[in-house]
Every structure is written in structure tokens, then in C-alpha cells.
Design a protein around this motif. Sequence first.
Motif, mmCIF file in Angstrom:
data_model
loop_
_atom_site.group_PDB
_atom_site.id
_atom_site.type_symbol
_atom_site.label_atom_id
_atom_site.label_comp_id
_atom_site.label_asym_id
_atom_site.label_seq_id
_atom_site.Cartn_x
_atom_site.Cartn_y
_atom_site.Cartn_z
ATOM 1 N N LYS A 8 0.845 -1.188 0.000
ATOM 2 C CA LYS A 8 0.000 0.000 0.000
ATOM 3 C C LYS A 8 0.886 1.246 0.000
ATOM 4 C CE LYS A 8 -3.603 2.234 2.660
ATOM 5 N NZ LYS A 8 -4.235 2.353 3.950
ATOM 6 N N LYS A 9 0.533 2.219 -0.844
ATOM 7 C CA LYS A 9 1.278 3.471 -0.883
ATOM 8 C C LYS A 9 1.028 4.245 0.401
ATOM 9 C CE LYS A 9 1.908 4.788 -5.648
ATOM 10 N NZ LYS A 9 1.582 5.733 -6.695
ATOM 11 N N GLU A 10 2.088 4.774 0.973
ATOM 12 C CA GLU A 10 1.975 5.607 2.167
ATOM 13 C C GLU A 10 1.398 6.960 1.744
ATOM 14 O OE1 GLU A 10 1.723 6.811 5.791
ATOM 15 O OE2 GLU A 10 2.590 4.837 5.456
ATOM 16 N N THR A 11 0.259 7.352 2.327
ATOM 17 C CA THR A 11 -0.359 8.619 1.943
ATOM 18 C C THR A 11 0.006 9.747 2.888
ATOM 19 O OG1 THR A 11 -2.372 7.968 3.112
ATOM 20 C CG2 THR A 11 -2.311 7.605 0.728
ATOM 21 N N ASN A 12 0.369 9.442 4.127
ATOM 22 C CA ASN A 12 0.788 10.464 5.083
ATOM 23 C C ASN A 12 2.302 10.598 5.018
ATOM 24 O OD1 ASN A 12 -1.882 10.535 5.840
ATOM 25 N ND2 ASN A 12 -1.585 9.307 7.661
ATOM 26 N N THR A 13 2.780 11.830 5.073
ATOM 27 C CA THR A 13 4.221 12.032 4.984
ATOM 28 C C THR A 13 4.633 13.305 5.701
ATOM 29 O OG1 THR A 13 6.081 12.067 3.445
ATOM 30 C CG2 THR A 13 4.159 13.317 2.792
ATOM 31 N N ASP A 14 5.857 13.304 6.188
ATOM 32 C CA ASP A 14 6.450 14.500 6.779
ATOM 33 C C ASP A 14 7.251 15.221 5.716
ATOM 34 O OD1 ASP A 14 5.472 14.051 9.360
ATOM 35 O OD2 ASP A 14 7.197 12.832 9.923
ATOM 36 N N LEU A 15 7.075 16.532 5.622
ATOM 37 C CA LEU A 15 7.878 17.347 4.723
ATOM 38 C C LEU A 15 9.069 17.878 5.488
ATOM 39 C CD1 LEU A 15 5.187 17.468 3.056
ATOM 40 C CD2 LEU A 15 6.029 19.671 2.284
ATOM 41 N N VAL A 16 10.250 17.731 4.923
ATOM 42 C CA VAL A 16 11.418 18.355 5.529
ATOM 43 C C VAL A 16 11.544 19.763 4.972
ATOM 44 C CG1 VAL A 16 12.637 16.176 5.950
ATOM 45 C CG2 VAL A 16 13.078 17.448 3.836
ATOM 46 N N THR A 17 12.234 20.602 5.678
ATOM 47 C CA THR A 17 12.379 21.987 5.233
ATOM 48 C C THR A 17 13.234 22.046 3.973
ATOM 49 O OG1 THR A 17 14.207 22.267 6.769
ATOM 50 C CG2 THR A 17 12.075 23.009 7.509
ATOM 51 N N PRO A 18 12.740 22.712 2.930
ATOM 52 C CA PRO A 18 13.491 22.806 1.687
ATOM 53 C C PRO A 18 14.580 23.878 1.697
ATOM 54 C CG PRO A 18 11.333 23.785 1.408
ATOM 55 C CD PRO A 18 11.377 23.214 2.789
ATOM 56 N N LEU A 19 14.541 24.751 2.704
ATOM 57 C CA LEU A 19 15.501 25.851 2.792
ATOM 58 C C LEU A 19 15.987 26.024 4.223
ATOM 59 C CD1 LEU A 19 13.048 28.117 0.967
ATOM 60 C CD2 LEU A 19 15.367 27.926 0.125
ATOM 61 N N THR A 20 17.174 26.564 4.358
ATOM 62 C CA THR A 20 17.676 26.973 5.673
ATOM 63 C C THR A 20 17.211 28.406 5.899
ATOM 64 O OG1 THR A 20 19.582 25.513 5.547
ATOM 65 C CG2 THR A 20 19.764 27.410 7.030
ATOM 66 N N GLY A 21 16.664 28.665 7.080
ATOM 67 C CA GLY A 21 16.193 30.011 7.388
ATOM 68 C C GLY A 21 15.260 30.002 8.573
ATOM 69 N N LYS A 22 14.318 30.966 8.586
ATOM 70 C CA LYS A 22 13.373 31.095 9.687
ATOM 71 C C LYS A 22 11.956 30.826 9.181
ATOM 72 C CE LYS A 22 11.927 34.204 13.370
ATOM 73 N NZ LYS A 22 10.513 34.409 13.248
ATOM 74 N N VAL A 23 11.224 29.988 9.898
ATOM 75 C CA VAL A 23 9.837 29.676 9.565
ATOM 76 C C VAL A 23 8.958 30.896 9.845
ATOM 77 C CG1 VAL A 23 7.844 28.218 10.158
ATOM 78 C CG2 VAL A 23 10.137 27.213 10.019
#
Length: 163
Positions: A8-23
Amino acid sequence: MFKKLFKKKETNTDLVTPLTGKVVPLAQVPDEVFSQKMMGDGIAIEPTDKQVVSPIDGEVVDVFKTKHAISFRTDGGAEILIHMGLETVQLDGKGFEIHVTNGQKVKKGDALATFDLDVIKAEGYQTITPIILLNGEEFSLSNAAGEQAVTAGADTLFRIEKK
């Protein structure tokens, strides 16, 4: 062999930050299209480094002709947009270098692009970068990072969950 075929394909996922900086919360992005969530929910990063990496395992859907934005699809079907800077479409690619192509498979942390923060600022544009969930009718965001310093490819930005 059959386990892989019927996995089964995993539908939930964590996104890692694509950039270094401040959220930065999306509501504080000085562009109504993003702050009013007209394109979708998400979060933004005020970058301190020019490297942009993949926030997901999946596929590059579209590298915009003007190089200022890249969209992706996770293996589970969520669609993500990284929009490098605000109104930077006007630069027509100036200050941007793309390292991926449409249809390319990517893993979290793979190099996507570099954008010259100094060139963009010198041209009068802001470098704040929204990361948007485009298909919010099918997925939702949770566990969003607070206003904090983050490192590209190392920190979790938010979790995407199938509705």
C-alpha cells in the motif's frame, strides 16, 4: 516479490524543510495570494541560504519556465509548491538555477535549485518562500513548525495527512 507488488502506498508524509532560514506563518507573508491561502495551506521560510532541497520523496511535476517555482507530487499523491520569493516571476529566471527536470524522481534532501538571495533583493523582490499544499481538498496539514530557525533537509516543516 509479491509483498512489493501489493504494498500500500503511504499517503501520510512528513515534509522536511526545503531551505535553511526562519519559519514564518503563511498569514504573515506580505502577499495576499499566499497569506489568504488562495493557493492552499502551507508555511513560509525566510531563507538565509541559497540552496533549495526536496521536501519530499516523490516526483517533480513542474519546473516553472521562469525558474521561480517548482511543484511536486508525493508518492502518496499530495501536491506541493515551492515558490521562491514573492513576485519573482518578473525576474524571468534571473538569479535562479534549477537542478531538476519535469518528471524527475526525487528524495528528501535532493538538490532542486539555488537562488541568489542578493540578486533577488537587489532587484527589489522579497526572498520569503511559501511552501504550499495545492490539493487541500484531499489532504490536510498538521504538526506545522513554529517560528524557529530550520535547516534544509534536516528539520520537519509539517505533516501531510490524507483526509
